[in-house]
Design an enzyme around this catalytic site. Structure first.
Site, short mmCIF file in Angstrom:
data_model
loop_
_atom_site.label_atom_id
_atom_site.label_comp_id
_atom_site.label_asym_id
_atom_site.label_seq_id
_atom_site.Cartn_x
_atom_site.Cartn_y
_atom_site.Cartn_z
N ARG A 93 0.85 -1.22 0.00
CA ARG A 93 0.00 0.00 0.00
C ARG A 93 0.88 1.25 0.00
O ARG A 93 0.52 2.28 -0.59
CB ARG A 93 -0.96 0.01 1.21
N TYR A 139 -15.96 15.49 -17.85
CA TYR A 139 -16.31 14.09 -17.62
C TYR A 139 -17.37 14.04 -16.52
O TYR A 139 -17.18 14.57 -15.43
CB TYR A 139 -15.05 13.29 -17.23
N ASP A 143 -7.20 17.80 -16.35
CA ASP A 143 -7.44 16.41 -16.72
C ASP A 143 -6.97 16.23 -18.17
O ASP A 143 -7.62 16.70 -19.10
CB ASP A 143 -8.94 16.10 -16.57
N LYS A 164 -7.41 4.83 -19.89
CA LYS A 164 -7.70 5.19 -21.29
C LYS A 164 -6.45 5.06 -22.17
O LYS A 164 -5.96 3.97 -22.33
CB LYS A 164 -8.28 6.60 -21.35
N1 PLP Z 1 -11.36 11.76 -16.66
C1 PLP Z 1 -11.83 11.54 -17.90
C2 PLP Z 1 -11.66 12.60 -18.95
C3 PLP Z 1 -12.49 10.35 -18.21
O1 PLP Z 1 -12.95 10.16 -19.47
C4 PLP Z 1 -12.64 9.38 -17.20
C5 PLP Z 1 -13.36 8.11 -17.46
O2 PLP Z 1 -14.01 7.93 -18.47
C6 PLP Z 1 -12.14 9.65 -15.91
C7 PLP Z 1 -11.50 10.84 -15.68
C8 PLP Z 1 -12.31 8.64 -14.79
O3 PLP Z 1 -11.42 7.57 -14.93
P1 PLP Z 1 -11.68 6.08 -14.39
O4 PLP Z 1 -12.83 5.52 -15.15
O5 PLP Z 1 -10.37 5.41 -14.63
O6 PLP Z 1 -11.99 6.17 -12.93
#
Ligand code: PLP
Length: 397
Positions: free
Chosen positions: A62, A114, A186, A211
């Site tokens: 961890r 998102y 992001d 992704k």
């Molecule tokens: N940020 C963006 C732009 C995303 O498209 C996503 C998920 O689709 C996330 C954050 C969240 O990621 P996770 O699904 O790995 O928790």
């Protein structure tokens, strides 16, 4: 088990380009008999040195793990950041970023982002005492007007999900600094191959490594890469403390998979972007398509800023079909090659009817399809799109 420092013996050549460092920063064999591919280290505990535990010893997964350390080192290196802290998912990384703040603090977020981040701040952090506003971040002026004396964080997502709105990273980062705010971006959709926010002064760069970083739709993960601004040491220490204490860490195997995936990041992204540029142009000329959102198109609203801050326009395309929600769903389900699935950034092309993947009140247009372009031959992807669009002219069965 070796001491931590032996895991880091393979210091990268600082003159190497990112395309080279992504393959060698995390692991590079130096002595005869060492494996070329790093080993997977599943053990959760490590034998302590005779003198007791020190910062230089592995102890408990961890807190730290060799595979995680290799992944974090590589992510920080290609981003040009001072540190990278990884998590079990993108959303766990989002949570860690919000936890830097204190109850009463105010956050500004883009009006298109998102939907998971919107839901998290609304459903969890409002109760916990954060206040927030969603603002049109295509205008620095509108963000300036929305900032209050309690604003402590400006959250950027550019291109935004799913409408591909573009915000001016340098302008908003400067505004964040003026207002003594932490800037978070992001960068999941772009990766450092396309857009390097640290160079523009962003404090924290966020990734859902699920992704494009992973690229194969087989590992969940998240990362926060810390920039080089004045208080980066404090930010990094806070995030590390949260990672260790809250414990939402990626598994060693997922870290191993992500490090392997990173080796092909540059090659994958370049192919995906070239495919997407061709497909976006053709979609725009298709009679069954009402509107295309892609920053590589000359008439995209944010094209000028995008061309300044992005090396390539990415491989995410949103488009509205001529028709309603049922028509868009018919198109998505008619595909033979493109897989109807959520998420994005994999090597296989996928698409989805976005509004049904979000939530009932989401502002996403009901005839919008979000396409994640893969590495297949672009003509095969295009032919599948053309065939699927024909479904618009057939009655549903
Ligand atoms: N940020 C963006 C732009 C995303 O498209 C996503 C998920 O689709 C996330 C954050 C969240 O990621 P996770 O699904 O790995 O928790």
């Amino acid at each position: 088990m070796d001491q931590k420092k032996t895991q880091h013996h393979n210091s990268p050549e600082s003159s190497w380009h990112r395309e080279t460092r992504v393959l060698h920063d995390g692991w590079h064999p130096e002595s005869a008999g060492e494996p070329v591919v790093p080993s997977w280290e599943p053990s959760t505990i490590f034998r302590h040195p005779s003198g007791g535990l020190s910062a230089d010893s592995w102890s408990y997964t961890r807190l730290d793990n060799p595979n995680r350390a290799q992944l974090e080192k590589t992510l920080a290196g290609i981003e040009g950041g001072s540190d990278a802290v990884t998590f079990a998912s993108g959303m766990a990384a989002v949570q860690a970023a919000f936890h830097i703040l204190a109850p009463g603090d105010h956050v500004l977020l883009p009006d298109d982002l998102y939907h998971g981040v919107r839901n998290l701040i609304r459903d969890q952090y409002a109760r916990w005492g954060l206040t927030f506003d969603f603002v049109d971040m295509t205008s620095v002026e509108k963000v300036r007007e929305a900032a209050t004396e309690r604003t402590r964080m400006i959250w950027l997502e550019t291109p935004s999900n799913p409408m591909l709105k573009i915000s001016d990273i340098a302008g908003l980062t400067a505004l964040a600094k003026e207002n003594n705010c932490i800037s978070v971006l992001d960068n999941t959709w772009s990766t450092p191959v396309i857009q390097r926010p640290v160079e523009q002064g962003v404090d924290i760069v966020l990734y859902s490594t699920t992704k494009f970083i992973g690229g194969h739709s087989d590992a969940l993960g998240g990362a926060l890469v810390v920039g080089n601004s004045g208080n980066h040491t404090e930010i990094s220490a806070e995030l590390r403390k949260f990672q260790a204490q809250a414990g939402s860490v990626p598994s060693p195997f997922d870290c191993w998979l992500l490090l392997r995936s990173l080796k092909t990041l540059y090659a994958r992204i370049k192919t995906q972007c070239a495919n997407a540029q061709l497909i976006a142009g053709r979609l725009r000329g298709h009679h069954a398509v009402e509107k295309v959102y892609y920053p590589g198109l000359q008439d995209h609203e944010g094209q000028e800023i995008a061309s300044r801050q992005m090396d390539m326009p990415g491989s995410m395309i949103s488009f509205q079909v001529r028709g309603d929600m049922a028509a868009a769903l018919r198109v998505v389900n008619a595909a033979g090659l493109i897989i109807p699935a959520t998420s994005l950034g994999g090597v296989e092309s996928t698409w989805e009817h976005r509004k049904t993947s979000e939530y009932a009140e989401s502002p996403t247009p009901e005839n919008l399809i979000r396409l994640s372009v893969g590495i297949e031959h672009p003509e095969d992807i295009w032919q599948d799109i053309v065939r699927s669009l024909e479904a618009l002219f057939h009655k549903s069965g």
